[in-house]
Design an enzyme around this catalytic site. Structure first.
Site, PDB file in Angstrom:
ATOM      1  CB  CYS A 150      -0.896   0.042   1.334  1.00 55.44           C
ATOM      2  SG  CYS A 150       0.100   0.074   2.706  1.00 55.44           S
ATOM      3  CD  GLN A 175       7.056 -14.418 -11.467  1.00 55.04           C
ATOM      4  OE1 GLN A 175       6.381 -15.158 -10.927  1.00 55.04           O
ATOM      5  NE2 GLN A 175       8.368 -14.513 -11.723  1.00 55.04           N
ATOM      6  N   GLY A 211      -1.270 -17.582  -6.395  1.00 53.86           N
ATOM      7  CA  GLY A 211      -2.005 -18.582  -5.793  1.00 53.86           C
ATOM      8  C   GLY A 211      -0.999 -19.769  -5.148  1.00 53.86           C
ATOM      9  CB  VAL A 268       0.662 -29.677 -16.874  1.00 51.88           C
ATOM     10  CG1 VAL A 268       1.612 -30.695 -16.633  1.00 51.88           C
ATOM     11  CG2 VAL A 268      -0.608 -29.745 -16.141  1.00 51.88           C
ATOM     12  CD  GLU A 273       3.820 -28.122  -9.169  1.00 54.19           C
ATOM     13  OE1 GLU A 273       3.353 -28.149  -8.134  1.00 54.19           O
ATOM     14  OE2 GLU A 273       3.843 -28.677 -10.005  1.00 54.19           O
TER      15      GLU A 273
END
Ligand SMILES: Cc1cc2nc3c(=O)[nH]c(=O)nc-3n(C[C@H](O)[C@H](O)[C@H](O)COP(=O)(O)OP(=O)(O)OC[C@H]3O[C@@H](n4cnc5c(N)ncnc54)[C@H](O)[C@@H]3O)c2cc1C
Ligand code: FES
Ligand code: FES
Length: 1318
Positions: A37, A98, A781, A1065, A1245
């Site tokens: 922020c 990203q 995520g 994938v 990963e």
């Protein structure tokens, strides 16, 4: 703002910014700890008339404090619609974004730096970004973009000036190391920046002297214009706190619920900012910010002789690492001192430096010492309620006086200290006889603690070894820390108490040697002097290498090129819209969740009466309101009768505002009846036979027989802690019910919209076709947004159905961390049989993971763990077993790597143990046991390890491993208190889901009549650049530039029945589907193109439309047929493997447990990368996240199972200063993977596990220390290797002292808090 009634009640600046629809300023923690922020505040200094620009975190800035200040948000810096600022352009084009959730904050920190220093030094850049967390990038590209502004830059691009590189010939063929072209950047022109608003200038010329009062709903803010008025007000409202930076009051009001009806703001009182220098000291106004204090002290240090500035230099040392730049800009010296936090970094030094406090009230002025009594809050030594602190006097030090400061935190920057200390000694002139001694510690009690008694007893003593020994014993006796002290780490803290004193002893001894002639001190051997140096903050450098595209590839074809993230520029300008940036919709209501405070209990009663009376509260949603199914029997959406963990959702409150909903929650009373047994740890679960699913097992060869034939057998245990996803964007969802046919639109931050859709359908009992889930982009995520968003979506949907209103549910950081669970902690046992030459003949590993209170993905994680345990090694006789434990913790779930990063740590620890027993370096044992030729895995899947070997060899070569191993050994011989360690780790990582139905994807491609193309596919943009890659694919297939192509969102209405974007994938399967759709379209266009080969794309499309050729196509990919027969232990579960190797070198401080990362080299097999910038970004980001898992990220629970670590202050993810000093990444080219799109590999990963190279480098260094100290080299491996673990593992006379002086007994009512690895 102030004219509008609406804003009168918004206390925090970020709320106002949000109300103004300036969505670029993000909210990710609310505690000043993450920097998301950040904005720039500009103020004119009334005395110097200079305009000061400084960064602040708006989540802690009260809006009223901004009176007379200009605020620049990211929108004010530049935009896509007008003009991009160079900072925005460069961070995007250097691939520094990203998911983009942290990006506006990064931009603002960098922008503010450039406003003050248009050509900053690299060190200033590092300092400016130290308070901004990024969970995706690994920081390297962000730094690279900032370095383009620096006067002299050593680069994070191009060949590094490696110290140890030597002569190295690369075997990687044609390679490039340019991920962006600096020359294309627009220059920074400081004359083009926004000016300070003239109306504010006029205000400072004619300052308002009236008292300004702002009335809020519950709080009144009073800002006097004169010092006299301030004193009057303080006399009238003695209980009202002064509010300066609000960095102490703010968090307390938020977390402890303290409410102050009146706040007095002295921001306009210039008397509090006066600085005066005298011959014997320095007086600094209590209103000066810590950043200003730093500048004042630095100036004084440059002006005065060294002997006078001992205290100032000690303060400066801590001011460098205290909090972040933003907090130092906000926090005041007065606020810091008066807050008297036990962890205060400055109070211990001020106390030993004999600082005094100048107090003022209407009654007059007086001076009190900043003494131990003041710090302990004794009324007799404290301020009176009507007094304020006007300034602080810090005397100069004198000849024969030495002052030092010490500090140890979980990580070097932006972390509260575990323990800190200020130490001062004064000698009788010309001697080493102690005339005066003061020592104070922070972090070891409820307040800063003085070791007054010990110091008194040491007066008159000589500064020698005898004194040292006695001092340590006395200090341990006096600074006694009970075993049940909050936060635990008691033995570690006690060890630091004496280790710091030892460092001080050596430092002073060195100085005495210079002063006392003739020298009568024995020389301290150079080996021991290594205790003295702290790790300096070093600006990382490095190089990234990747394969160049074929020289014949058309320029327009973007595949294989480092194309910028599609949303990069929008991230940088704040225009990228995340779920919660969607403007408020008509009649929207907010939802907040009520969670269990008990780990395992029956719900006896719920009293909602007071909560429902709170104005604005609309309804409460309970399990009874669910028309369909309430989750599953074992995993309910909303608890019924019984709770299984602290943090389980019981019901939800719906109110007009988020604040009202949260206030209502505080008023709800739930009574529980505790149930038994309560199980938290894996060991408890094993004891109670409490498991979530049957054991998973794989076996090959004859393990028992093999054990009988080996030279040696070793058995050991490994503990790996859990991990919090800490995606910067917390879980959030907006459900909008439509007026017709029970239709719902759901905007949700998820990796799996189809799962949200399905869960909402079954919860509401309506068909799936009425529900549309939209995902524009997700702010990170890492596996944490696969299963959980469906729960939040379904609960919000029940609220929407019941109330008929749109419902917005946004979790704050504390709730997100409390409720959602994370990576499974693991406990592994191994037994390994091997020959004396290091060849392993038999390996038996049994792993237990802590699944928490429901199954979630725990069975799958156990399966993957077992399948992947062998890593890169061919061992003939193997047995792997795994079980998921059922405990009373929030359910753990998917996390990047899905079990591999935890499990393989057991395998690699086992290799290290074998090496130690054989007296071989671990890399030799690794090489000896690695797959070498085409072979079959433990589950009989055939594969070719050629690329694995290439990665390994290339990594050894690129890192000059063997030379550096020798250098490490040399270093270790020469240094007793600092040790270096180096480790190289190979990796074979299988991608994919191990289930056939997951290997499918679909895409929908529309070509519009103007030639523009809309691509939709089943993958979600999580920051991993999947949309960018998909457009690269479509561009190549349709042979049109990427500028013709667009992706709007992922929607279940456009592409149905999608698979979660996970398992590395996403781009593989969706890329094939996009390719298929494009090929179908191109086939349809072929006759038209043939007829008019010279035509343009637009002409062909127009012709196709005229000829009634469909310009829309669905593409489908029927992927890999994966199977696994667990009965037989055989299968083909994975489409392919990603190979890699990483080498890391670290240095540890044996006295504090701190470490620095000297260098990391990664070589990764990306095959033919679709986009090397994105793929390198994935590798670096995952590596740094892995490094966090293995070194700093530690979950701590209360004895009752309440998660303590619920924010960035207690849970430390890596910051920019954790990046290795040299960080090189190379992509291994020229291998082929026929199953994937253009032979690329999914790298989402795999990099995570390579972070373990840092862990093994640390254990290598610890082993070196233990060897030298003659302590057993085989020690229980525990991840994370925190400073606590490192310090206690490097046992020495100081750790021994701690065990000899035992702790007070632990009362049963206060058991020690525990870490999740247990
Ligand atoms: C994210 C974060 C990280 C941090 N990290 C560190 C760290 O690493 N090390 C560390 O030591 N500290 C750390 N801190 C704490 C920080 O140093 C203090 O919060 C800060 O110095 C308090 O100053 P303030 O101006 O914000 O005080 P405020 O919150 O404005 O006020 C605090 C208290 O001081 C009183 N007060 C203020 N000025 C006066 C005055 N002139 N006279 C009388 N009373 C006064 C107020 O009444 C109030 O009770 C951190 C804080 C945050 C939010
Ligand atoms: S949201 Fe303000 S610092 Fe994290
Ligand atoms: S890009 Fe920094 S948090 Fe995602």
């Amino acid at each position: 703002f102030f004219k509008k009634r609406h804003y009168k009640f918004c206390l925090k600046a970020h709320m106002v910014i949000t109300h103004l629809r300036l969505t670029g300023t993000k909210y990710a923690c609310g505690r000043g700890g993450c920097g998301a922020c950040t904005v720039m505040v500009s103020k004119r200094d009334p005395t110097s008339q200079e305009i000061r620009h400084f960064s602040v975190t708006t989540c802690l800035v009260p809006i009223c404090s901004l009176y007379g200040a200009a605020v620049t948000t990211v929108e004010g810096v530049g935009s896509m619609k007008t003009r991009l600022h160079p900072v925005q352009e460069r961070i995007a084009k250097s691939h520094g974004t990203q998911c983009g959730f942290c990006t506006p904050g990064m931009v603002m920190s960098m922008y503010t730096l450039l406003r003050n220093h248009p050509q900053p030094s690299e060190e200033q850049l590092l300092e400016a970004l130290g308070g901004n967390l990024c969970r995706c990038t690994g920081y390297r590209p962000i730094l690279a973009s900032g370095k383009t502004f620096c006067l002299v830059s050593r680069g994070l691009r191009g060949h590094p000036q490696s110290k140890n590189d030597g002569d190295r010939r690369s075997s990687l063929g044609t390679q490039e190391s340019q991920l962006f072209v600096k020359e294309e950047f627009q220059p920074l022109d400081p004359t083009q920046e926004l000016i300070f608003p003239p109306e504010l200038l006029r205000m400072t010329e004619n300052p308002e002297k009236r008292t300004l009062t702002f009335h809020g709903e519950r709080v009144t803010w009073i800002s006097p214009g004169t010092f006299k008025d301030l004193l009057e007000l303080k006399a009238k409202h003695p209980e009202a706190p002064l509010i300066l930076g609000n960095t102490s009051l703010g968090p307390a009001m938020r977390s402890k619920g303290c409410l102050h009806p009146i706040l007095l703001s002295p921001a306009r009182i210039s008397e509090l900012n006066v600085v005066s220098k005298t011959n014997d000291g320095l007086t600094i106004g209590a209103g000066c910010s810590l950043a200003q204090v730093k500048d004042i002290l630095a100036e004084r240090v440059s002006e005065l002789p060294e002997e006078k500035t001992q205290t100032y230099r000690a303060l400066l040392k801590h001011l460098k690492s205290l909090a972040s730049q933003q907090i130092r800009n906000m926090a005041s010296l007065g606020g810091h001192i008066i807050s008297r936090h036990s962890y205060s970094d400055l109070n211990p030094i001020l106390a030993v430096g004999n600082a005094t406090l100048n107090l003022t009230s209407e009654e007059g002025t007086r001076r009190i010492p900043l003494s131990e009594h003041f710090l302990a809050g004794l009324a007799s030594a404290d301020l009176k309620p009507e007094e304020i602190l006007e300034s602080v006097y810090i005397p100069h030090s004198q000849k024969w006086e030495f002052v030092s400061a010490f500090r140890q935190a979980q990580c070097q920057q932006n972390a509260l200290p575990d323990v800190n200390a200020g130490m001062r000694v004064l000698f009788k002139e010309g001697t080493d006889i102690i005339e005066d001694l003061s020592i104070t510690y922070g972090g070891v009690g409820a307040a800063t603690v003085s070791a007054h008694k010990s110091c008194q007893q040491l007066l008159g003593r000589q500064w020698d070894e005898l004194m040292l020994d006695e001092a340590c014993r006395r200090l341990l006796d006096e600074v006694s820390l009970p075993g049940w002290a909050p936060g635990g780490r008691v033995e570690f803290k006690r060890t630091l108490v004496v280790s710091f004193f030892f460092k001080f002893y050596l430092q002073v001894l060195q100085e005495l040697k210079k002063l006392i002639k003739p020298r009568r001190y024995p020389e301290i051997s150079d080996r021991f002097l290594s205790a003295l140096e702290d790790f300096p903050g070093t600006v990382p450098q490095g190089v990234q290498r990747y394969q160049s595209v074929d020289s014949h590839q058309p320029l327009q074809d973007p595949v294989g090129r480092p194309v910028m993230h599609l949303s990069g520029l929008k991230h940088a300008t704040g225009e990228a819209e995340f779920c919660d940036d969607i403007p408020m919709v008509d009649k929207e209501l907010c939802m907040a969740l009520v969670t269990s405070t008990r780990a395992y209990a029956k719900i006896i009663s719920i009293d909602l009466s007071e909560a429902l009376e709170i104005p604005g509260v609309v309804d409460v949603i309970t399990a009874k309101d669910i028309p369909g199914t309430n989750g599953t029997e074992d995993d309910k959406l909303l608890a019924v009768d019984e709770v299984l963990c602290v943090g389980q959702i019981i019901f939800a409150v719906v109110a007009e505002t988020d604040v009202q909903a949260k206030r209502a929650i505080e008023k709800i009373k739930i009574t529980y009846e505790e149930l038994e047994p309560i199980i938290f740890t894996i060991k408890d679960a094993i004891k109670h036979n409490s498991f979530l699913c049957p054991e998973k097992k794989l076996e090959q060869g004859n393990i028992e027989e093999a054990f009988e034939k080996v030279d040696q057998i070793v058995e050991g245990e490994v503990h790996v802690g859990g991990q919090e996803h800490f995606y910067m964007e917390t879980q959030r969802v907006l459900v909008i019910p439509k007026t017709e046919d029970k239709e719902l639109d759901i905007y949700v931050s998820t990796q799996d919209p189809a799962h949200v859709q399905k869960t909402v359908s079954s919860t509401l009992n309506i068909p799936i076709n009425r529900i549309t889930c939209h995902v524009k982009r997700v702010g990170g995520g890492f596996g944490g947004k696969i299963g959980r968003p469906a729960v939040f979506g379904a609960i919000a949907a029940v609220g929407a159905l019941k109330t008929g209103h749109p419902i917005r549910l946004v979790l704050d950081r504390e709730d997100d961390m409390l409720i959602t669970g994370g990576r499974h902690p693991l406990f592994g046992k191994y037994k390994v049989g091997f020959m004396n030459n290091g060849r392993i003949k038999a390996l038996d590993i049994e792993c237990f993971i802590n699944g928490g209170c429901t199954l979630d993905d725990s069975e799958l994680v156990t399966e993957f763990l077992i399948l992947k345990l062998e890593n890169a090694y061919k061992i003939r006789n193997l047995r792997f077993r795994g079980r998921a434990c059922l405990t009373n913790l929030p359910s753990n779930t998917a996390f990047r790597g899905f079990g591999f990063p935890q499990g393989t740590l057991v395998t690699e620890s086992c290799i290290t143990a074998v090496a130690a027993k054989c007296g071989l370096p671990p890399e030799k044992v690794r090489e000896k046991n690695m797959y070498r030729t085409v072979d079959k895995t433990i589950y009989k899947q055939a594969f070719n390890p050629e690329s694995l070997i290439r990665c390994w060899n290339e990594c050894l070569d690129a890192s000059s491993f063997h030379n550096r191993r020798k250098q490490v050994e040399e270093f270790n011989k020469k240094n007793y208190w600092k040790k270096r360690g180096i480790a190289v780790i190979p990796m074979k990582f299988s991608v994919g889901f191990a289930a056939t139905s997951y290997h499918q994807a679909a895409a929908l491609v529309h070509i519009y009549t103007d030639g523009s193309v809309l691509v939709t596919h089943g993958g979600n943009e999580l920051g991993q650049g999947i949309h960018t890659k998909m457009l690269q694919v479509a561009s190549r297939e349709l042979k049109i530039p990427m500028s013709h192509l667009h992706i709007c969102e992922t929607s279940t209405a456009m592409v149905p029945n999608t698979i979660a974007t996970a398992a590395s994938v996403g781009a593989d399967i969706n890329g094939k589907a996009v390719q298929n759709a494009c090929q179908i379209l191109l086939k349809r266009l072929e006759p038209i193109i043939k007829k008019n080969p010279e035509g343009t794309w637009e002409e062909w499309i127009e012709a196709a439309f005229e000829q009634r050729i469909s310009l829309s196509a669905t593409g489908y990919f029927r992927g890999y047929k994966a199977f696994m027969d667990w009965e037989k232990g055989e299968g083909d579960p994975f489409p392919y493997y990603v190979y890699g190797a990483a080498c890391s070198e670290v240095e540890i401080d044996c006295l504090t447990g701190a470490h620095k990362k000297i260098r990391t080299d990664i070589v990764m097999d990306a095959c033919c990368s679709l986009n090397p910038a994105i793929d390198i970004g994935q590798i670096e980001g995952a590596f740094i996240q892995g490094m966090g898992l293995y070194t700093t990220e530690e979950l701590k629970y209360s004895p009752e199972g309440v998660l303590y670590s619920r924010g960035p202050d207690e849970y430390k993810i890596p910051t920019i200063s954790d990046v290795p000093e040299e960080f090189n990444v190379s992509l291994l080219p020229s291998s082929q993977t026929p199953l994937t799109i253009y032979s690329s590999k999914g790298l989402g990963e795999s990099g995570m596990f390579l972070g373990s190279s840092v862990f093994f480098a640390i254990t290598d260094a610890v082993a070196a220390a233990r060897k030298e100290r003659d302590i057993a080299e085989d020690f229980t491996v525990k991840s994370p290797a925190t400073p606590e673990w490192v310090r206690m593992a490097c046992a020495d006379r100081f750790t021994e002292m701690v065990y000899i002086c035992p702790l007070p007994l632990e009362p049963p009512s206060h058991p020690t808090p525990w870490a999740i690895f247990k």
